[in-house]
Design a protein around this motif. Structure first.
Motif, short mmCIF file in Angstrom:
data_model
loop_
_atom_site.label_atom_id
_atom_site.label_comp_id
_atom_site.label_asym_id
_atom_site.label_seq_id
_atom_site.Cartn_x
_atom_site.Cartn_y
_atom_site.Cartn_z
N LEU A 166 0.82 -1.22 0.00
CA LEU A 166 0.00 0.00 0.00
C LEU A 166 0.85 1.26 0.00
O LEU A 166 0.57 2.21 -0.74
N THR A 167 1.90 1.28 0.83
CA THR A 167 2.71 2.50 0.89
C THR A 167 3.48 2.72 -0.41
O THR A 167 3.69 3.87 -0.81
N SER A 168 3.90 1.65 -1.07
CA SER A 168 4.61 1.82 -2.34
C SER A 168 3.69 2.33 -3.43
O SER A 168 4.14 2.88 -4.44
N PHE A 169 2.39 2.17 -3.25
CA PHE A 169 1.40 2.73 -4.17
C PHE A 169 1.21 4.22 -3.91
O PHE A 169 0.66 4.94 -4.75
N GLY A 170 1.64 4.71 -2.75
CA GLY A 170 1.49 6.12 -2.40
C GLY A 170 0.45 6.38 -1.34
O GLY A 170 0.13 7.54 -1.05
N MET A 171 -0.06 5.32 -0.72
CA MET A 171 -1.04 5.52 0.34
C MET A 171 -0.34 5.91 1.63
O MET A 171 0.77 5.45 1.93
N VAL A 172 -1.00 6.77 2.41
CA VAL A 172 -0.42 7.28 3.66
C VAL A 172 -1.39 7.00 4.80
O VAL A 172 -2.58 6.73 4.61
N LYS A 173 -0.85 7.09 5.99
CA LYS A 173 -1.65 6.83 7.19
C LYS A 173 -2.82 7.81 7.29
O LYS A 173 -2.64 9.02 7.21
N ALA A 174 -4.02 7.26 7.48
CA ALA A 174 -5.19 8.08 7.78
C ALA A 174 -5.44 8.11 9.27
O ALA A 174 -5.73 9.17 9.84
N ASN A 175 -5.32 6.95 9.91
CA ASN A 175 -5.45 6.88 11.37
C ASN A 175 -5.02 5.49 11.83
O ASN A 175 -5.04 4.54 11.04
N ASP A 176 -4.61 5.40 13.08
CA ASP A 176 -4.26 4.12 13.68
C ASP A 176 -5.29 3.74 14.72
O ASP A 176 -5.86 4.61 15.41
N LEU A 177 -5.52 2.45 14.84
CA LEU A 177 -6.45 1.90 15.82
C LEU A 177 -5.68 0.92 16.70
O LEU A 177 -4.98 0.04 16.19
N LEU A 178 -5.80 1.10 18.01
CA LEU A 178 -4.98 0.36 18.96
C LEU A 178 -5.77 -0.76 19.62
O LEU A 178 -6.99 -0.68 19.78
N VAL A 179 -5.04 -1.79 19.99
CA VAL A 179 -5.61 -2.95 20.66
C VAL A 179 -4.85 -3.17 21.97
O VAL A 179 -3.63 -3.12 21.99
N TYR A 180 -5.61 -3.41 23.04
CA TYR A 180 -5.04 -3.71 24.34
C TYR A 180 -5.50 -5.11 24.78
O TYR A 180 -6.46 -5.66 24.21
N VAL A 181 -4.84 -5.65 25.78
CA VAL A 181 -5.22 -6.97 26.26
C VAL A 181 -5.24 -7.00 27.79
O VAL A 181 -4.39 -6.38 28.45
N ILE A 182 -6.23 -7.70 28.32
CA ILE A 182 -6.34 -8.02 29.75
C ILE A 182 -6.23 -9.53 29.85
O ILE A 182 -6.94 -10.26 29.15
#
Length: 381
Positions: A166-182
């Motif tokens: 994706l990045t080699s196509f020229g796409m850039v970060k729109a947003n990150d989503l985080l995961v946590y664990v208990i």
């Protein structure tokens, strides 16, 4: 929809135009990941239902097309391009979406697929392409950190090199989503200060928390949907869920839901709902090794193991604006943990937007551990 294939070197990009093409589209991940021990094959019947407007109400407010990459008669990649009119209305921006992205490790093939999606979205007047975005609720982004352990229910999976495609196509970060664990197996407990805080919150705001009522599951899911639409409407990527989608969700959930894993917070005196927390048992623990099929023996494994599952995904949590900032969300977290606790309990909390400082800080105060990071990308059209 494009009516003819586009040739790219030794392969071609062709739109899905019939049931045979759709079946090839659905089958591709089962071929690409068959030797990957971290991939859990979803049920084929559920995958097929995602692309059926009669079974997936989301498609009723979408325009979409599907593309295959084919080399020497063999499918080597796929992608969807779609416009969700509810999203456009809510976002007030001409953002088109792509999803269902699967591909061999070949930039030429990946770029051709992404170009096909972008070209189609351009013809529809979009100025931005964002994704990966699924036809199933809250399956967004690519894994960029935390490729192990395997994904939980309704969570995407991909090899690390998808991000490079994706990045080699020229796409850039729109947003990150985080995961946590208990993880109670690692001796997790709710910190004492949180117990003291939530005792005070419950008394001060006179809030009661109840589990979902299985006798009126559809009604409770509709209540949760309306709470979500009100409480997280300003979150990045959100757009409203319709009542029809909520009813379909209730039907799908009925066979797997644990009533104590879905909680509704209410005002004690009036009974008015003010918040919710929804967790789902990690059915992926049961689906391992079934190759996406319940028959002939998978259904017996499902019936035996489902009631014994001790792993969950916290799928959503919301509190209406009037009660935000009052630690009602923390109260819901605590109650959920207490309802589900066992010495084997493991719960993933996802997705949490990277820029949602209030939620991330609340989770860290609860003593949870970061586990995984998903990334949604975008590019101009």
């Amino acid at each position: 929809m494009n009516s003819s294939p586009t040739f790219q070197s030794d392969f071609l990009i062709t739109p899905v135009q019939n049931s045979r093409g759709l079946q090839l589209f659905i089958d591709l991940p089962y071929q690409l990941y068959r030797d990957d021990p971290n991939w859990v094959a979803p049920l084929r019947s559920e995958q097929k239902a995602q692309y059926d407007p009669a079974k997936n109400p989301m498609l009723k407010h979408c325009e979409y097309t599907l593309f295959l990459a084919v080399r020497a008669g063999r499918v080597i990649g796929r992608i969807s391009a779609f416009i969700d009119h509810l999203a456009l209305e809510h976002w007030q921006q001409p953002i088109g979406l792509f999803g269902s992205f699967e591909c061999i490790n070949d930039p030429a093939v990946a770029h051709a697929l992404l170009n096909a999606a972008r070209d189609w979205l351009r013809t529809k007047g979009m100025t931005t392409m964002r994704g990966p975005w699924s036809f199933a609720s809250q399956e967004w982004g690519l894994v960029v950190e935390g490729f192990e352990p395997p994904p939980v229910i309704l969570a995407p999976y991909n090899p690390p090199w998808y991000n490079e495609l994706l990045t080699s196509f020229g796409m850039v970060k729109a947003n990150d989503l985080l995961v946590y664990v208990i993880d109670a197996r690692e001796h997790y407990t709710v910190p004492e200060r949180i117990l003291t805080l939530t005792d005070k919150v419950r008394q001060r705001y006179r809030v009661r928390i109840r589990p979902v009522n299985m006798q009126r599951l559809e009604e409770d899911v509709l209540t949760i949907t309306r709470l979500a639409n009100e409480s997280i409407s300003d979150n990045w990527g959100f757009y409203p869920v319709t009542d029809e989608e909520a009813r379909a969700m209730a039907r799908d959930m009925r066979q797997i839901v644990h009533p104590r894993a879905i909680l509704i917070a209410e005002e004690e005196e009036s009974g008015r709902p003010i918040g919710f927390a929804m967790s789902l048992p990690d059915v992926n623990q049961v689906l391992k090794g079934l190759n996406g099929r319940l028959l002939p023996l998978g259904i017996f494994k499902m019936l035996f193991k489902l009631p014994r599952l001790k792993q969950y995904r916290m799928w959503a949590l919301g509190v209406i604006p009037e009660y935000q900032g009052k630690a009602i969300d923390t109260l819901l977290y605590r109650r959920l943990y207490e309802e589900l606790f066992s010495p084997e309990l493991r719960m993933e909390v996802n997705y949490v937007l990277e820029d949602n400082e209030r939620m991330n800080n609340a989770l860290l105060k609860l003593g949870v551990k970061p586990l995984r990071r998903y990334r949604a990308y975008e590019t101009g059209i």
